[in-house]
Design an enzyme around this catalytic site. Structure first.
Site, PDB file in Angstrom:
ATOM      1  N   ASP A   1      -1.936  -7.127   7.480  1.00 18.56           N
ATOM      2  CA  ASP A   1      -3.377  -7.091   7.210  1.00 18.56           C
ATOM      3  C   ASP A   1      -3.658  -7.875   5.924  1.00 18.56           C
ATOM      4  OD1 ASP A   1      -2.116  -5.264   5.576  1.00 18.56           O
ATOM      5  OD2 ASP A   1      -3.703  -3.770   5.650  1.00 18.56           O
TER       6      ASP A   1
ATOM      7  N   GLU B   1       5.503  -5.213   7.805  1.00 22.21           N
ATOM      8  CA  GLU B   1       4.842  -4.181   8.619  1.00 22.21           C
ATOM      9  C   GLU B   1       5.586  -3.851   9.910  1.00 22.21           C
ATOM     10  OE1 GLU B   1       2.046  -5.602   5.652  1.00 22.21           O
ATOM     11  OE2 GLU B   1       3.369  -6.654   7.029  1.00 22.21           O
TER      12      GLU B   1
ATOM     13  N   GLY C   1       0.446  -5.215   0.990  1.00 18.89           N
ATOM     14  CA  GLY C   1      -0.790  -5.285   0.212  1.00 18.89           C
ATOM     15  C   GLY C   1      -0.621  -6.033  -1.097  1.00 18.89           C
TER      16      GLY C   1
ATOM     17  N   GLY D   1       0.832  -1.196   0.000  1.00 15.34           N
ATOM     18  CA  GLY D   1       0.000   0.000   0.000  1.00 15.34           C
ATOM     19  C   GLY D   1       0.871   1.252   0.000  1.00 15.34           C
TER      20      GLY D   1
END
Length: 299
Positions: free
Chosen positions: A154, A146, A123, A74
């Site tokens: 996520d 992350e 992502g 992302g």
């Protein structure tokens, strides 16, 4: 029903029709290593929804325009700026759309093949893991990094890390980068290809559906299995005993301390894992550990 111009959905998406019912979807944002933001995930969601309903579409090839990355994740800088600017609703919309896209791909009835060359992270790995055919090359580098930025794994990470047991926990806590060998070894990748992308794509497009029911997953399996090229074990496979000894998944503090204790390991890869956790966000580590526990219990 008139077909919409799918290329008008987003300037950084390239959509092509190929023969035999194939469609090609390409991320085209090379400067940011094809990073995702709300506008591009919303456009992808619309494209894949349309293909899902379009009977002329039999299978989809998903890649990017450059070999350096499929998708590095992302656009975190953009997200951070949105929060600073108090545009939290827009930031939340990104996650809503991203999750909706990943869920759609996980439940897709038509075959999707993702070409995971170069960086496949965050992502990007969420998109990759949502497809049934996940191709890597000797130049692929996969991770959920992350820990380095203070977010948490996520986009389905709580499921695909938990599914891999202690290896998934270690990967989430350290953000360790996997090569093609490691990714294939733990089932993140389904095939390793050393052929050029266009050769692999052409072989898939040339599949004679006449020998199979149209859109049949076995047709792709047979073709890709013929192109799969095993590679020698990478640092992940060479570290499996250590990973199982430091990631017990029983007590967060002891797992944390055990991984930090790898700072004098003989393996560069393990030392880097230790350093990532040591320098990374403690709250990310704690949330990742708890998410992994939760993911192990939910089926």
């Amino acid at each position: 029903m008139t077909s919409p111009d799918l290329n008008s959905y987003h300037p950084d998406l390239i959509i092509e029709n190929a023969k035999n019912g194939w469609r090609i979807v390409r991320l085209n944002r090379p400067k940011s290593l094809h990073a995702l933001d709300e506008s591009i995930v919303s456009a992808l969601l619309k494209v894949f929804e349309y293909f899902h309903e379009d009977d002329s579409v039999k299978a989809i090839w998903f890649d990017s325009t450059t070999p350096k990355a499929f998708c590095a994740g992302g656009d975190v800088r953009k997200l951070r700026q949105l929060v600073i600017n108090n545009e939290v609703d827009t930031a939340n919309k990104f996650f809503e759309q991203e999750y909706a896209l990943d869920l759609l791909l996980h439940n897709y009835v038509k075959p999707i093949v993702v070409w995971g060359e170069g960086y496949v992270m965050g992502g990007g790995l969420g998109l990759f893991m949502a497809a049934p055919f996940r191709l890597v090359t000797p130049y692929s580098r996969l991770a959920m990094p992350e820990i380095n930025i203070g977010l948490y794994p996520d986009v389905g990470g709580s499921r695909f890390l938990a599914d891999r047991g202690p290896i998934g926990l270690f990967t989430g806590l350290t953000g360790s980068i996997m090569t093609a060998a490691g990714a294939y070894g733990i089932g993140w990748a389904t095939h390793i290809c050393d052929a050029q992308r266009d050769i692999v794509l052409q072989k898939l497009i040339d599949i004679d559906w006449g020998h199979y029911p149209a859109g049949d997953f076995r047709a792709l399996d047979d073709t890709l299995n013929g192109m799969h090229r095993p590679v020698s074990p990478g640092p992940l496979q060479n570290s499996l005993d250590v990973i199982h000894s430091v990631c017990r998944g029983v007590n967060f503090e002891s797992d944390y301390a055990a991984i930090i204790g790898l700072s004098d390991a003989r393996s560069d890869w393990l030392r880097q894992a230790s350093e990532n956790l040591q320098k990374g966000s403690p709250s990310t580590a704690a949330i990742t550990w708890l998410l992994w526990q939760w993911g192990r219990q939910v089926h």
